[in-house]
Design an enzyme around this catalytic site. Structure first.
Site, short mmCIF file in Angstrom:
data_model
loop_
_atom_site.label_atom_id
_atom_site.label_comp_id
_atom_site.label_asym_id
_atom_site.label_seq_id
_atom_site.Cartn_x
_atom_site.Cartn_y
_atom_site.Cartn_z
CB SER A 1 -0.96 -0.06 1.20
OG SER A 1 -1.87 0.98 1.15
CG ASP B 1 -2.80 3.95 -1.38
OD1 ASP B 1 -3.58 3.94 -2.36
OD2 ASP B 1 -2.79 3.08 -0.50
CG ASP C 1 -3.07 -0.69 -2.19
OD1 ASP C 1 -3.12 0.49 -1.79
OD2 ASP C 1 -3.63 -1.63 -1.57
CG ASP D 1 -6.40 0.88 -0.76
OD1 ASP D 1 -5.53 1.78 -0.81
OD2 ASP D 1 -6.43 0.02 0.14
MG MG Z 1 -3.65 1.38 0.10
#
Ligand code: MG
Length: 474
Positions: free
Chosen positions: A121, A262, A264, A266
């Protein structure tokens, strides 16, 4: 850090018993934190550990398992490790390649029995980790995670025999389904005539967000748009300092806004048309208000989210439900509320991780970017105008190094016994229209203190009171 905003009325809600149970389970986990396993590659997070996670997951979950990864340099190695474990247990593996976590979550819900995402992340490039995804697209809950951890730590699961070993296939094209699912939520090309700057931070959103916004009709400029696990342009955490180049490009290109993800994708954070970073609770409030304006129902968020969200939501005639900190508690509470007949219209965290239940039950940075295009197009107001219309709050965020969080919480319970307290996660002390939250970090031996107050004097005096009580106990 201080932010200046306005004040408004606050309506307090009680917690349900379900949330206390979730909090207790949360503290029993050993390997997995609030968002999966994370560590520095080679020392804390080794291919051996990831192989064990694969073997354990392949014992707990059968069928077709999707595997994906972000752009980190260690992603491919660790992806092979988890796939080896799954295949050895007889699972079939579908390798979805490099894609955002929410893209893998979407695909798992559509096609697979479970998923594993190799990602750390927002952590720096030397980190990596694993997030386990259930068949409904949500992250694995605490009870199942504890079972998985027990398999990893205490047993070495035996592998299947030669004739039952699973098969692997690659399906990198499936990412297109995720992109199309978001675009389909916003028909009529609402981004026409709008310039937007996208900063995927060299992460997996390089393959998604620019395409989503382009298909919505936007003119899209991209910065840090080449996938690169060394993150040469900025770190995976989309901090105001790291987004200076994005802010400059937003201003010089007369863009409606800039959006950054960020590591990843999400989460999504925004830069307004003046080049200013939009604080994430304000982002949440702008989107919440828009959704509440169109539809009435419940908004779900952790106790750490600024009161600003509750203020705008209740002003629109909607209600708020609080959970422990962690997106999984938000997602699962949203699902539980819907299953018991409630209308849940939105959820998320005050860090740019927002959940749109008409799309899927997980944080989705690409969907958040698309929603901002839709809001600005529909309201015909700039992002800074939306911010100006929000009530103001005074925030203080601090952390202290303390190993035994429970002792701290107990001493604060006694010290603030006369105040209204909320024990959903850590301790939340209400003081009139203001509150303080003190809770242990899920990943480090520190306590986080957040003060969310109606004015600066209240914020500072509440902070001082907490500091004094903590110092007395040292
Ligand atoms: Mg993330």
């Amino acid at each position: 850090m201080l932010f200046n905003h306005l004040i408004d009325l606050i309506i307090l809600k009680n917690n349900s018993r379900v949330e206390y149970v979730m909090s207790e389970k949360k503290s029993e986990k050993q390997l997995f934190g609030t968002n999966g396993v994370r560590g520095i590659v080679g020392t804390e997070l080794t291919p051996e550990l990831v192989l064990k996670i694969g073997l354990a997951l392949g014992t707990l979950r059968k069928g077709r398992i999707a595997v994906g990864r972000d752009t980190r340099t260690s992603g491919e190695t660790l992806s092979y490790a988890i796939k080896a474990g799954l295949l050895a247990q007889g699972c079939d593996v579908v390798d979805c390649g490099v894609l955002p976590t929410p893209a893998l979550q979407y695909l798992v819900r559509q096609h697979f029995d479970a998923g594993a995402m190799i990602t750390a992340s927002h952590n720096p490039p030397e980190y990596n980790g694993v997030k386990i995804i259930e068949g409904d697209g949500t992250e694995m809950g605490d009870e199942e995670t504890i079972k998985l951890e027990n398999l990893i730590i205490n047993h070495s699961p035996s592998t299947t025999t030669w004739e039952n070993i699973g098969r692997e296939e690659a399906a990198h094209h499936l990412i297109d389904e995720y992109i199309q699912a978001i675009v389909n939520q916003f028909p009529g090309k609402p981004g026409s005539g709008m310039t937007v700057v996208v900063d995927p931070g060299s992460g997996p959103a390089c393959f998604t967000t620019s395409r989503i916004l382009t298909e919505m009709g936007c003119r899209v400029l991209t910065i840090n748009g080449v996938a690169d696990g060394t993150f040469p342009g900025r770190l995976p955490e989309p901090s105001p300092a790291g987004l200076k180049d994005l802010a400059d490009l937003v201003v010089s290109s007369n863009a409606a806004f800039g959006v950054a993800h960020d590591g990843d994708a999400d989460r999504a954070v925004f830069i307004n048309e003046k080049g200013q970073f939009v604080e994430e609770n304000q982002e949440f409030a702008i989107i919440a208000r828009h959704i509440c304006h169109e539809k009435k129902g419940v908004i779900v968020t952790p106790v750490s989210t600024s009161q600003i969200v509750e203020i705008v939501v209740t002003n629109e005639g909607c209600s708020i439900k609080y959970t422990p900190v962690g997106s999984i508690y938000v997602a699962r509470t949203m699902i539980a509320l819907m299953e018991t007949g409630n209308t849940v219209i939105f959820g998320g965290e005050g860090n740019g991780g927002l959940i749109f239940p008409n799309h899927q039950f997980c944080r989705d940075g690409g969907m958040t970017a698309a929603m901002m295009v839709s809001i600005i197009s529909q309201t015909k107001r700039s992002l800074s105008e939306h911010i100006d219309q929000l009530p103001a709050r005074e925030l203080i965020k601090e952390k202290i190094n303390i190993a035994d969080g429970n002792l701290v919480i107990d001493s604060l319970k006694t010290a603030f016994a006369k105040d209204k307290l909320d024990l959903t996660d850590g301790i939340k002390i209400y003081r009139g229209q203001s509150w303080a939250l003190v809770r242990a970090s899920g990943t480090e031996p520190i306590m986080r203190i957040v003060i969310d107050a109606e004015n600066k004097d209240t914020a500072l005096s509440l902070f001082k009171e907490i500091q004094q009580n903590l110092n007395l106990k040292k």
